[in-house]
Each structure stands twice: as structure tokens, then as C-alpha cells.
Design a protein around this motif. Structure first.
Motif, PDB file in Angstrom:
ATOM      1  N   UNK A  48      47.754  41.034  40.958  1.00  0.00           N
ATOM      2  CA  UNK A  48      48.781  41.243  39.942  1.00  0.00           C
ATOM      3  C   UNK A  48      48.136  41.614  38.608  1.00  0.00           C
ATOM      4  N   UNK A  49      46.997  41.016  38.277  1.00  0.00           N
ATOM      5  CA  UNK A  49      46.303  41.360  37.040  1.00  0.00           C
ATOM      6  C   UNK A  49      45.777  42.783  37.056  1.00  0.00           C
ATOM      7  N   UNK A  50      45.311  43.238  38.209  1.00  0.00           N
ATOM      8  CA  UNK A  50      44.809  44.611  38.319  1.00  0.00           C
ATOM      9  C   UNK A  50      45.940  45.605  38.131  1.00  0.00           C
ATOM     10  N   UNK A  51      47.070  45.356  38.791  1.00  0.00           N
ATOM     11  CA  UNK A  51      48.197  46.283  38.671  1.00  0.00           C
ATOM     12  C   UNK A  51      48.814  46.230  37.279  1.00  0.00           C
ATOM     13  N   UNK A  52      48.801  45.071  36.657  1.00  0.00           N
ATOM     14  CA  UNK A  52      49.378  44.950  35.314  1.00  0.00           C
ATOM     15  C   UNK A  52      48.516  45.654  34.275  1.00  0.00           C
ATOM     16  N   UNK A  53      47.199  45.627  34.455  1.00  0.00           N
ATOM     17  CA  UNK A  53      46.317  46.238  33.471  1.00  0.00           C
ATOM     18  C   UNK A  53      46.321  47.778  33.565  1.00  0.00           C
ATOM     19  N   UNK A  54      46.772  48.339  34.676  1.00  0.00           N
ATOM     20  CA  UNK A  54      46.808  49.807  34.824  1.00  0.00           C
ATOM     21  C   UNK A  54      48.028  50.424  34.175  1.00  0.00           C
ATOM     22  N   UNK A  55      48.955  49.608  33.715  1.00  0.00           N
ATOM     23  CA  UNK A  55      50.173  50.151  33.091  1.00  0.00           C
ATOM     24  C   UNK A  55      49.887  50.713  31.763  1.00  0.00           C
TER      25      UNK A  55
END
Length: 55
Positions: A48-55
């Protein structure tokens, strides 16, 4: 949660040392379940942190 897993593992070791096989098996199972729950929550948080940081 990892803290509780370690606590139940220590309880299982102490119970096994003193010969309480039923208690040791129960504490070991609880420690194993809590460890895997901790592992799943950690992996989900990382993803979830990886996907959130790509936004």
C-alpha cells in the motif's frame, strides 16, 4: 503484534522446558498464528505504501 508473537513463543519454550506439553503446544500455535498475521499486515502495508507513493 510481533511483540505478542515473541511473548507466546517464550511462554511455549518455558512450558516445554517444564514439561507442560499441552500448554506449550497451545502457546506455540498462538505465536505461529500471530507471526503470520503480522507478516501479512506488514506485506500489505508495504504494498500500500508503494502504490500510495506513486500517486
Amino acid at each position: 503484534m510481533l511483540h505478542y508473537s515473541v511473548i507466546f513463543f517464550v511462554i511455549a519454550l518455558i512450558a516445554a522446558f517444564f514439561g507442560f506439553s499441552g500448554l506449550a503446544a497451545g502457546a506455540a500455535e498462538i505465536a505461529k498464528i500471530l507471526f503470520f498475521v503480522f507478516l501479512v499486515v506488514t506485506i500489505v502495508s508495504l504494498v500500500a505504501g508503494i502504490f500510495h507513493s506513486k500517486r
